[in-house]
Design a protein around this motif. Sequence first.
Motif, PDB file in Angstrom:
ATOM      1  N   THR A   2      33.673  25.023  35.334  1.00 38.06           N
ATOM      2  CA  THR A   2      33.600  26.567  35.499  1.00 38.06           C
ATOM      3  C   THR A   2      34.640  26.880  34.357  1.00 38.06           C
ATOM      4  O   THR A   2      35.417  26.246  34.190  1.00 38.06           O
ATOM      5  CB  THR A   2      33.750  26.988  36.717  1.00 38.06           C
ATOM      6  N   ARG A   3      34.519  28.244  34.135  1.00 39.73           N
ATOM      7  CA  ARG A   3      35.465  28.834  33.335  1.00 39.73           C
ATOM      8  C   ARG A   3      36.712  28.906  33.811  1.00 39.73           C
ATOM      9  O   ARG A   3      37.827  28.760  33.219  1.00 39.73           O
ATOM     10  CB  ARG A   3      35.119  30.313  32.829  1.00 39.73           C
ATOM     11  N   ARG A   4      36.683  28.937  35.036  1.00 41.51           N
ATOM     12  CA  ARG A   4      38.182  29.044  35.882  1.00 41.51           C
ATOM     13  C   ARG A   4      38.578  27.560  35.607  1.00 41.51           C
ATOM     14  O   ARG A   4      39.861  27.505  35.520  1.00 41.51           O
ATOM     15  CB  ARG A   4      37.845  29.595  37.306  1.00 41.51           C
ATOM     16  N   ARG A   7      40.141  27.376  32.384  1.00 39.71           N
ATOM     17  CA  ARG A   7      41.248  28.064  32.087  1.00 39.71           C
ATOM     18  C   ARG A   7      42.293  27.276  32.829  1.00 39.71           C
ATOM     19  O   ARG A   7      43.492  27.097  32.100  1.00 39.71           O
ATOM     20  CB  ARG A   7      40.932  29.301  32.817  1.00 39.71           C
ATOM     21  N   ARG A  50      39.500  24.068  23.446  1.00 35.50           N
ATOM     22  CA  ARG A  50      40.136  25.453  23.751  1.00 35.50           C
ATOM     23  C   ARG A  50      41.683  25.439  23.590  1.00 35.50           C
ATOM     24  O   ARG A  50      42.245  26.341  22.990  1.00 35.50           O
ATOM     25  CB  ARG A  50      39.684  25.699  25.288  1.00 35.50           C
ATOM     26  N   GLU A  91      42.703  35.064  25.109  1.00 38.98           N
ATOM     27  CA  GLU A  91      41.375  35.373  25.471  1.00 38.98           C
ATOM     28  C   GLU A  91      41.214  37.078  25.241  1.00 38.98           C
ATOM     29  O   GLU A  91      40.091  37.502  24.857  1.00 38.98           O
ATOM     30  CB  GLU A  91      41.375  35.481  27.077  1.00 38.98           C
ATOM     31  N   ASP A  95      38.895  35.943  22.035  1.00 34.01           N
ATOM     32  CA  ASP A  95      37.782  35.505  22.703  1.00 34.01           C
ATOM     33  C   ASP A  95      36.838  36.595  23.161  1.00 34.01           C
ATOM     34  O   ASP A  95      37.186  37.146  24.366  1.00 34.01           O
ATOM     35  CB  ASP A  95      37.951  34.445  23.898  1.00 34.01           C
ATOM     36  N   ILE A  98      35.182  36.983  26.738  1.00 29.63           N
ATOM     37  CA  ILE A  98      35.612  37.235  27.941  1.00 29.63           C
ATOM     38  C   ILE A  98      36.311  38.698  28.080  1.00 29.63           C
ATOM     39  O   ILE A  98      37.179  39.141  27.132  1.00 29.63           O
ATOM     40  CB  ILE A  98      36.826  36.257  28.199  1.00 29.63           C
ATOM     41  N   GLU A 106      42.069  36.764  35.965  1.00 29.92           N
ATOM     42  CA  GLU A 106      42.413  35.314  36.116  1.00 29.92           C
ATOM     43  C   GLU A 106      43.751  34.945  35.887  1.00 29.92           C
ATOM     44  O   GLU A 106      44.388  33.873  36.347  1.00 29.92           O
ATOM     45  CB  GLU A 106      41.329  34.582  34.860  1.00 29.92           C
TER      46      GLU A 106
END
Length: 134
Positions: A2-4, A7, A50, A91, A95, A98, A106
């Motif tokens: 997931t993005r979480r 991150r 990333r 972000e 980015d 987001i 987040e």
Amino acid sequence: MTRRELRDSVFKILFRVEFYDEKELTEQLELFGEELDHIKDHEVDMVTERFQDVYSHLPEIDEAINGAAKGWKTSRMGKVDLAIIRLAVYEILFDDDIPFKVAVNEAVELAKKYGTDESSSFVNGVLAKFAKNE
């Protein structure tokens, strides 16, 4: 992944930046990949890509943070808070996928998870200075 989770992993590598020379970061990325035995190779590649993108923008990110955080410079910030703020500012500035509020939320969640009792408020306060640019 997931993005979480992405991150979270990028944050952990960014945290290492403060402890190792630039020439040692490749080795740190390899070690980090070995520590993440529960994720697939392409996910390790996502984390690495990333991180490298964030790392390549660190001078701009730190300049933006130093300009926004009145009374605080990146050199004075706690290492956990700094890594979280750097990731969020990346972000926010670089980015487009987001939204600002997601980046801040987040970051605050990471601060609650990894920082001190005051970290989430500090991170939120610094990142709030970027709201007027949105």
